[in-house]
Design a protein around this motif. Structure first.
Motif, PDB file in Angstrom:
ATOM      1  N   LEU A  25       0.829  -1.212   0.000  1.00 23.68           N
ATOM      2  CA  LEU A  25       0.000   0.000   0.000  1.00 23.68           C
ATOM      3  C   LEU A  25       0.858   1.255   0.000  1.00 23.68           C
ATOM      4  O   LEU A  25       0.553   2.235  -0.688  1.00 23.68           O
ATOM      5  CB  LEU A  25      -0.919   0.022   1.226  1.00 23.68           C
ATOM      6  N   ILE A  26       1.928   1.230   0.767  1.00 19.51           N
ATOM      7  CA  ILE A  26       2.823   2.388   0.824  1.00 19.51           C
ATOM      8  C   ILE A  26       3.451   2.645  -0.538  1.00 19.51           C
ATOM      9  O   ILE A  26       3.484   3.785  -1.018  1.00 19.51           O
ATOM     10  CB  ILE A  26       3.902   2.177   1.905  1.00 19.51           C
ATOM     11  N   LEU A  27       3.924   1.577  -1.181  1.00 21.73           N
ATOM     12  CA  LEU A  27       4.545   1.735  -2.499  1.00 21.73           C
ATOM     13  C   LEU A  27       3.553   2.247  -3.534  1.00 21.73           C
ATOM     14  O   LEU A  27       3.865   3.140  -4.326  1.00 21.73           O
ATOM     15  CB  LEU A  27       5.153   0.410  -2.959  1.00 21.73           C
ATOM     16  N   VAL A  28       2.344   1.698  -3.529  1.00 28.07           N
ATOM     17  CA  VAL A  28       1.331   2.146  -4.491  1.00 28.07           C
ATOM     18  C   VAL A  28       0.924   3.576  -4.175  1.00 28.07           C
ATOM     19  O   VAL A  28       0.729   4.392  -5.084  1.00 28.07           O
ATOM     20  CB  VAL A  28       0.110   1.200  -4.481  1.00 28.07           C
ATOM     21  N   GLY A  29       0.827   3.903  -2.893  1.00 28.39           N
ATOM     22  CA  GLY A  29       0.486   5.273  -2.503  1.00 28.39           C
ATOM     23  C   GLY A  29       1.530   6.269  -2.967  1.00 28.39           C
ATOM     24  O   GLY A  29       1.204   7.362  -3.457  1.00 28.39           O
ATOM     25  N   GLN A  30       2.798   5.919  -2.847  1.00 24.26           N
ATOM     26  CA  GLN A  30       3.866   6.793  -3.325  1.00 24.26           C
ATOM     27  C   GLN A  30       3.779   6.967  -4.837  1.00 24.26           C
ATOM     28  O   GLN A  30       3.957   8.075  -5.362  1.00 24.26           O
ATOM     29  CB  GLN A  30       5.230   6.227  -2.950  1.00 24.26           C
ATOM     30  N   HIS A  31       3.488   5.890  -5.529  1.00 29.95           N
ATOM     31  CA  HIS A  31       3.342   5.952  -6.977  1.00 29.95           C
ATOM     32  C   HIS A  31       2.151   6.832  -7.347  1.00 29.95           C
ATOM     33  O   HIS A  31       2.183   7.562  -8.342  1.00 29.95           O
ATOM     34  CB  HIS A  31       3.181   4.543  -7.546  1.00 29.95           C
ATOM     35  N   GLY A  32       1.094   6.769  -6.533  1.00 33.12           N
ATOM     36  CA  GLY A  32      -0.106   7.551  -6.798  1.00 33.12           C
ATOM     37  C   GLY A  32       0.113   9.051  -6.734  1.00 33.12           C
ATOM     38  O   GLY A  32      -0.638   9.829  -7.333  1.00 33.12           O
ATOM     39  N   VAL A  33       1.139   9.478  -6.029  1.00 27.86           N
ATOM     40  CA  VAL A  33       1.458  10.908  -5.970  1.00 27.86           C
ATOM     41  C   VAL A  33       1.828  11.424  -7.358  1.00 27.86           C
ATOM     42  O   VAL A  33       1.502  12.548  -7.734  1.00 27.86           O
ATOM     43  CB  VAL A  33       2.604  11.165  -4.965  1.00 27.86           C
ATOM     44  N   TYR A  34       2.491  10.571  -8.128  1.00 27.39           N
ATOM     45  CA  TYR A  34       2.968  10.986  -9.450  1.00 27.39           C
ATOM     46  C   TYR A  34       2.016  10.610 -10.579  1.00 27.39           C
ATOM     47  O   TYR A  34       2.080  11.198 -11.654  1.00 27.39           O
ATOM     48  CB  TYR A  34       4.349  10.376  -9.720  1.00 27.39           C
ATOM     49  N   CYS A  35       1.170   9.640 -10.354  1.00 28.35           N
ATOM     50  CA  CYS A  35       0.230   9.191 -11.382  1.00 28.35           C
ATOM     51  C   CYS A  35      -1.187   9.553 -10.950  1.00 28.35           C
ATOM     52  O   CYS A  35      -1.898   8.744 -10.359  1.00 28.35           O
ATOM     53  CB  CYS A  35       0.335   7.684 -11.593  1.00 28.35           C
ATOM     54  N   THR A  36      -1.571  10.767 -11.238  1.00 31.56           N
ATOM     55  CA  THR A  36      -2.890  11.223 -10.824  1.00 31.56           C
ATOM     56  C   THR A  36      -3.901  11.043 -11.954  1.00 31.56           C
ATOM     57  O   THR A  36      -3.543  10.874 -13.116  1.00 31.56           O
ATOM     58  CB  THR A  36      -2.842  12.705 -10.408  1.00 31.56           C
ATOM     59  N   SER A  37      -5.155  11.104 -11.581  1.00 36.07           N
ATOM     60  CA  SER A  37      -6.241  10.971 -12.539  1.00 36.07           C
ATOM     61  C   SER A  37      -6.263  12.186 -13.471  1.00 36.07           C
ATOM     62  O   SER A  37      -6.063  13.320 -13.035  1.00 36.07           O
ATOM     63  CB  SER A  37      -7.567  10.866 -11.778  1.00 36.07           C
ATOM     64  N   ALA A  38      -6.519  11.939 -14.739  1.00 34.49           N
ATOM     65  CA  ALA A  38      -6.612  13.039 -15.712  1.00 34.49           C
ATOM     66  C   ALA A  38      -7.844  13.894 -15.425  1.00 34.49           C
ATOM     67  O   ALA A  38      -7.827  15.105 -15.631  1.00 34.49           O
ATOM     68  CB  ALA A  38      -6.656  12.483 -17.128  1.00 34.49           C
ATOM     69  N   ARG A  39      -8.892  13.273 -14.917  1.00 36.49           N
ATOM     70  CA  ARG A  39     -10.132  14.000 -14.630  1.00 36.49           C
ATOM     71  C   ARG A  39     -10.055  14.778 -13.330  1.00 36.49           C
ATOM     72  O   ARG A  39     -10.610  15.855 -13.222  1.00 36.49           O
ATOM     73  CB  ARG A  39     -11.304  13.028 -14.569  1.00 36.49           C
TER      74      ARG A  39
END
Length: 90
Positions: free
Chosen positions: A36-50
């Motif tokens: 979860l931590i790794l995916v959460g960190q990745h989510g900071v850089y890969c945000t939703s286009a919408r």
């Protein structure tokens, strides 16, 4: 490498404290939390286009599934604890 090798110290510690099944489930929760931590960190850089305030849809799905897996593991651990306490009180 196998998780049994990578997390050998954790497994030994938790299996000693909680028994084999609950100990392994506890380490499983730790592994899922790390994911979860790794995916959460990745989510900071890969945000939703919408909506740039939330992770991309695929990351949201991964996060939801990992959180669901953690809930299931935690419920099994609780059931094992209750069963053990019931058996001890007989």
């Amino acid at each position: 490498m196998s998780v049994f090798y990578d997390r050998q110290d954790e497994l030994e510690k938790y299996e000693f404290m909680m028994g084999e099944a609950r100990g392994r489930l506890a380490v499983t929760l730790d592994v899922l939390t790390d994911a979860l931590i790794l995916v959460g960190q990745h989510g900071v850089y890969c945000t939703s286009a919408r909506n740039p305030n939330v992770p991309a849809l695929d990351l949201q799905a991964v996060l939801a599934n990992i959180n669901g897996a953690k809930e299931l593991v935690a419920s099994v651990m609780e059931r094992l604890r209750l069963d053990r306490e019931a058996a001890e009180s007989k």
